[in-house]
Design a protein around this motif. Structure first.
Motif, PDB file in Angstrom:
ATOM      1  N   GLU A 123     -10.904 -70.215  -3.738  1.00  0.00           N
ATOM      2  CA  GLU A 123     -10.004 -70.279  -2.577  1.00  0.00           C
ATOM      3  C   GLU A 123      -9.739 -68.874  -2.025  1.00  0.00           C
ATOM      4  O   GLU A 123      -9.766 -68.636  -0.819  1.00  0.00           O
ATOM      5  CB  GLU A 123      -8.690 -70.946  -3.015  1.00  0.00           C
ATOM      6  N   ILE A 124      -9.521 -67.936  -2.945  1.00  0.00           N
ATOM      7  CA  ILE A 124      -9.237 -66.557  -2.536  1.00  0.00           C
ATOM      8  C   ILE A 124     -10.462 -65.941  -1.876  1.00  0.00           C
ATOM      9  O   ILE A 124     -10.365 -65.319  -0.810  1.00  0.00           O
ATOM     10  CB  ILE A 124      -8.781 -65.714  -3.760  1.00  0.00           C
ATOM     11  N   LEU A 125     -11.623 -66.144  -2.494  1.00  0.00           N
ATOM     12  CA  LEU A 125     -12.847 -65.561  -1.941  1.00  0.00           C
ATOM     13  C   LEU A 125     -13.159 -66.156  -0.564  1.00  0.00           C
ATOM     14  O   LEU A 125     -13.567 -65.435   0.356  1.00  0.00           O
ATOM     15  CB  LEU A 125     -14.017 -65.783  -2.909  1.00  0.00           C
ATOM     16  N   ALA A 126     -12.925 -67.471  -0.430  1.00  0.00           N
ATOM     17  CA  ALA A 126     -13.175 -68.113   0.873  1.00  0.00           C
ATOM     18  C   ALA A 126     -12.276 -67.502   1.934  1.00  0.00           C
ATOM     19  O   ALA A 126     -12.715 -67.222   3.064  1.00  0.00           O
ATOM     20  CB  ALA A 126     -12.924 -69.615   0.764  1.00  0.00           C
ATOM     21  N   SER A 127     -11.035 -67.258   1.563  1.00  0.00           N
ATOM     22  CA  SER A 127     -10.088 -66.670   2.507  1.00  0.00           C
ATOM     23  C   SER A 127     -10.534 -65.263   2.923  1.00  0.00           C
ATOM     24  O   SER A 127     -10.513 -64.908   4.099  1.00  0.00           O
ATOM     25  CB  SER A 127      -8.706 -66.630   1.862  1.00  0.00           C
ATOM     26  N   LEU A 128     -10.966 -64.475   1.937  1.00  0.00           N
ATOM     27  CA  LEU A 128     -11.430 -63.112   2.230  1.00  0.00           C
ATOM     28  C   LEU A 128     -12.665 -63.148   3.126  1.00  0.00           C
ATOM     29  O   LEU A 128     -12.809 -62.324   4.045  1.00  0.00           O
ATOM     30  CB  LEU A 128     -11.731 -62.363   0.928  1.00  0.00           C
ATOM     31  N   LEU A 129     -13.550 -64.121   2.872  1.00  0.00           N
ATOM     32  CA  LEU A 129     -14.761 -64.228   3.688  1.00  0.00           C
ATOM     33  C   LEU A 129     -14.418 -64.653   5.123  1.00  0.00           C
ATOM     34  O   LEU A 129     -15.027 -64.168   6.073  1.00  0.00           O
ATOM     35  CB  LEU A 129     -15.740 -65.226   3.060  1.00  0.00           C
ATOM     36  N   ARG A 130     -13.444 -65.540   5.259  1.00  0.00           N
ATOM     37  CA  ARG A 130     -13.029 -65.952   6.608  1.00  0.00           C
ATOM     38  C   ARG A 130     -12.495 -64.758   7.380  1.00  0.00           C
ATOM     39  O   ARG A 130     -12.788 -64.566   8.562  1.00  0.00           O
ATOM     40  CB  ARG A 130     -11.959 -67.054   6.531  1.00  0.00           C
ATOM     41  N   MET A 131     -11.723 -63.928   6.681  1.00  0.00           N
ATOM     42  CA  MET A 131     -11.171 -62.735   7.354  1.00  0.00           C
ATOM     43  C   MET A 131     -12.287 -61.783   7.720  1.00  0.00           C
ATOM     44  O   MET A 131     -12.284 -61.191   8.808  1.00  0.00           O
ATOM     45  CB  MET A 131     -10.144 -62.053   6.445  1.00  0.00           C
ATOM     46  N   ARG A 132     -13.262 -61.634   6.832  1.00  0.00           N
ATOM     47  CA  ARG A 132     -14.385 -60.742   7.117  1.00  0.00           C
ATOM     48  C   ARG A 132     -15.181 -61.268   8.318  1.00  0.00           C
ATOM     49  O   ARG A 132     -15.577 -60.489   9.199  1.00  0.00           O
ATOM     50  CB  ARG A 132     -15.285 -60.633   5.883  1.00  0.00           C
ATOM     51  N   ALA A 133     -15.382 -62.593   8.352  1.00  0.00           N
ATOM     52  CA  ALA A 133     -16.123 -63.194   9.458  1.00  0.00           C
ATOM     53  C   ALA A 133     -15.403 -62.931  10.772  1.00  0.00           C
ATOM     54  O   ALA A 133     -16.028 -62.611  11.790  1.00  0.00           O
ATOM     55  CB  ALA A 133     -16.296 -64.684   9.215  1.00  0.00           C
ATOM     56  N   THR A 134     -14.083 -63.044  10.742  1.00  0.00           N
ATOM     57  CA  THR A 134     -13.301 -62.779  11.949  1.00  0.00           C
ATOM     58  C   THR A 134     -13.442 -61.324  12.368  1.00  0.00           C
ATOM     59  O   THR A 134     -13.657 -61.014  13.543  1.00  0.00           O
ATOM     60  CB  THR A 134     -11.812 -63.102  11.694  1.00  0.00           C
ATOM     61  N   GLN A 135     -13.352 -60.441  11.395  1.00  0.00           N
ATOM     62  CA  GLN A 135     -13.468 -59.003  11.687  1.00  0.00           C
ATOM     63  C   GLN A 135     -14.818 -58.673  12.310  1.00  0.00           C
ATOM     64  O   GLN A 135     -14.916 -57.848  13.204  1.00  0.00           O
ATOM     65  CB  GLN A 135     -13.314 -58.203  10.396  1.00  0.00           C
ATOM     66  N   GLU A 136     -15.858 -59.319  11.787  1.00  0.00           N
ATOM     67  CA  GLU A 136     -17.219 -59.007  12.245  1.00  0.00           C
ATOM     68  C   GLU A 136     -17.603 -59.808  13.478  1.00  0.00           C
ATOM     69  O   GLU A 136     -18.696 -59.636  14.014  1.00  0.00           O
ATOM     70  CB  GLU A 136     -18.230 -59.304  11.126  1.00  0.00           C
ATOM     71  N   GLY A 137     -16.733 -60.734  13.881  1.00  0.00           N
ATOM     72  CA  GLY A 137     -17.048 -61.570  15.027  1.00  0.00           C
ATOM     73  C   GLY A 137     -18.142 -62.585  14.741  1.00  0.00           C
ATOM     74  O   GLY A 137     -18.892 -62.985  15.622  1.00  0.00           O
ATOM     75  N   VAL A 138     -18.242 -63.004  13.486  1.00  0.00           N
ATOM     76  CA  VAL A 138     -19.261 -63.984  13.098  1.00  0.00           C
ATOM     77  C   VAL A 138     -18.623 -65.373  13.087  1.00  0.00           C
ATOM     78  O   VAL A 138     -17.539 -65.558  12.538  1.00  0.00           O
ATOM     79  CB  VAL A 138     -19.805 -63.668  11.679  1.00  0.00           C
ATOM     80  N   ASP A 139     -19.302 -66.312  13.743  1.00  0.00           N
ATOM     81  CA  ASP A 139     -18.785 -67.667  13.798  1.00  0.00           C
ATOM     82  C   ASP A 139     -19.283 -68.436  12.573  1.00  0.00           C
ATOM     83  O   ASP A 139     -20.444 -68.844  12.520  1.00  0.00           O
ATOM     84  CB  ASP A 139     -19.263 -68.337  15.100  1.00  0.00           C
ATOM     85  N   MET A 140     -18.426 -68.574  11.598  1.00  0.00           N
ATOM     86  CA  MET A 140     -18.842 -69.232  10.360  1.00  0.00           C
ATOM     87  C   MET A 140     -17.726 -70.141   9.863  1.00  0.00           C
ATOM     88  O   MET A 140     -16.569 -69.724   9.785  1.00  0.00           O
ATOM     89  CB  MET A 140     -19.143 -68.151   9.297  1.00  0.00           C
ATOM     90  N   ASP A 141     -18.095 -71.377   9.566  1.00  0.00           N
ATOM     91  CA  ASP A 141     -17.108 -72.314   9.033  1.00  0.00           C
ATOM     92  C   ASP A 141     -17.141 -72.211   7.507  1.00  0.00           C
ATOM     93  O   ASP A 141     -18.140 -72.559   6.884  1.00  0.00           O
ATOM     94  CB  ASP A 141     -17.464 -73.734   9.502  1.00  0.00           C
ATOM     95  N   ILE A 142     -16.067 -71.707   6.927  1.00  0.00           N
ATOM     96  CA  ILE A 142     -16.045 -71.492   5.476  1.00  0.00           C
ATOM     97  C   ILE A 142     -15.011 -72.413   4.839  1.00  0.00           C
ATOM     98  O   ILE A 142     -13.833 -72.354   5.185  1.00  0.00           O
ATOM     99  CB  ILE A 142     -15.723 -70.017   5.141  1.00  0.00           C
ATOM    100  N   VAL A 143     -15.479 -73.255   3.945  1.00  0.00           N
ATOM    101  CA  VAL A 143     -14.552 -74.123   3.219  1.00  0.00           C
ATOM    102  C   VAL A 143     -14.648 -73.789   1.732  1.00  0.00           C
ATOM    103  O   VAL A 143     -15.602 -73.154   1.298  1.00  0.00           O
ATOM    104  CB  VAL A 143     -14.864 -75.622   3.431  1.00  0.00           C
ATOM    105  N   ASN A 144     -13.643 -74.190   0.993  1.00  0.00           N
ATOM    106  CA  ASN A 144     -13.722 -73.940  -0.446  1.00  0.00           C
ATOM    107  C   ASN A 144     -13.452 -75.214  -1.228  1.00  0.00           C
ATOM    108  O   ASN A 144     -12.804 -76.131  -0.739  1.00  0.00           O
ATOM    109  CB  ASN A 144     -12.768 -72.826  -0.868  1.00  0.00           C
ATOM    110  N   GLY A 145     -13.984 -75.251  -2.408  1.00  0.00           N
ATOM    111  CA  GLY A 145     -13.806 -76.402  -3.284  1.00  0.00           C
ATOM    112  C   GLY A 145     -14.169 -75.989  -4.689  1.00  0.00           C
ATOM    113  O   GLY A 145     -14.333 -74.802  -4.970  1.00  0.00           O
ATOM    114  N   GLY A 146     -14.301 -76.978  -5.544  1.00  0.00           N
ATOM    115  CA  GLY A 146     -14.685 -76.642  -6.913  1.00  0.00           C
ATOM    116  C   GLY A 146     -14.618 -77.863  -7.799  1.00  0.00           C
ATOM    117  O   GLY A 146     -14.046 -78.890  -7.426  1.00  0.00           O
TER     118      GLY A 146
END
Lengths: 86, 220
Positions: free
Chosen positions: B43-66
């Motif tokens: 969950e934490i890594l997904a959140s960090l990746l979403r923020m990184r995607a936003t920063q980089e302007g990359v359109d990526m749908d990131i979900v988390n599970g386990g």
């Protein structure tokens, strides 16, 4: 408080360094424990003390309820700072 | 248990940044104990990746599970739909879990978020040490319960070597000499006679020297 001040800016990427507007204020979320910090904020209200409108208070049953994900979600949604009080 | 360490965040980002959809998938057993690959860390890594995607302007749908364990089929039931609908999976499991997911979903790219580091124990909260190398031919019965294969830097079977000083290994002052520990333990057990016995050449064919190993139970 107007709707405009309530609105949290949706981040638009890619992020570039920008000039900081003179009237810019950081959006802060305060996570407050029901039994101490929130009670203190409540008391401040009763005493008619004011606090800045750019701080939004979220009441938690206990500060132990604060989770990594709450803080990260706040940042994801464009919050500039998180204040954990308990 | 299996101990892993999360890869540097930039390395993870470089692996996944070209996907439009990503499932960050935790494994809630071994690697959750070392706080690196559990569902919470996913969950934490997904959140960090979403923020990184936003920063980089990359359109990526990131979900988390386990799930509880990425190395066994039955546990995948609850996540089947999520994984089938994923363009790519970032697995926080050990190397076993990553391969298991890759094998299950042939057409879905699976990336490792962790470096699987060793088989170890929890000495104290947040401190893990290597204790076994799965050599396939256990000698603990002869060495007072201290494993020279995993804990001696040279895997010496008749130690200690000349590099042992004041109970520490010549590799580092932070590493105990496994053979010093063996001697101490045998002494405590009153079995120092065992120390005098010369261990025969070990059968390394039961280790990785014999190729990938498998074990099949009859009647299943």
């Amino acid at each position: 408080m107007t709707a405009a001040t309530e609105k949290i800016e949706q981040p638009v990427g890619p992020e570039k360094p920008q000039e900081i507007p003179v009237d810019w204020k950081a959006n802060i979320v305060a996570f407050a424990c029901h039994y101490c910090a929130f009670a203190a904020a409540d008391l401040a209200g009763v005493m008619r003390l004011s606090y800045p409108s750019n701080v939004k208070v979220v009441r938690l049953p206990c500060s132990g309820k604060l989770d990594h994900s709450y803080i990260l979600r706040a940042f994801e949604r464009g919050i500039d700072g998180v204040f954990a009080a308990g | 248990m299996i101990v892993g360490e999360q890869k540097p965040f930039d390395e993870v980002w470089e692996m996944v940044k070209n996907h439009k959809q990503l499932t960050v998938f935790g494994c809630n057993t071994c690697v959750a104990v070392c706080h690196q690959g559990g569902n919470k860390e996913a969950e934490i890594l997904a959140s960090l990746l979403r923020m990184r995607a936003t920063q980089e302007g990359v359109d990526m749908d990131i979900v988390n599970g386990g799930i509880e364990r990425q190395c066994e089929h039955p546990f995948f039931e609850s996540a089947q739909e999520m994984l089938e609908g994923s363009e790519a999976v970032l697995s926080l499991a050990c190397g076993i879990g990553v391969q298991f997911v890759a094998e299950k979903y042939m057409s879905t790219p699976v990336y490792p978020a962790l470096n699987t580091t060793f088989l170890g124990d929890v000495q104290e909260d947040g401190f893990f040490t290597e204790k076994c190398q799965a050599c396939g031919d256990c000698v603990l019965g002869l060495t007072g319960g201290i494993c020279p294969v995993s804990r001696c830097c040279k895997r010496v079977l008749n130690g200690p070597c000349g590099g042992s000083t004041n109970g520490k290994c010549e590799i580092s002052k932070d590493i105990d000499c496994a053979w010093q520990l063996v001697v101490n333990r045998l002494e405590a057990l009153g079995k120092l006679d065992d120390y005098e016995k010369i261990a025969p050449v070990k059968d390394w064919s039961k280790d990785r020297a014999g190729g990938p190993r498998s074990f099949k139970l009859e009647g299943f």
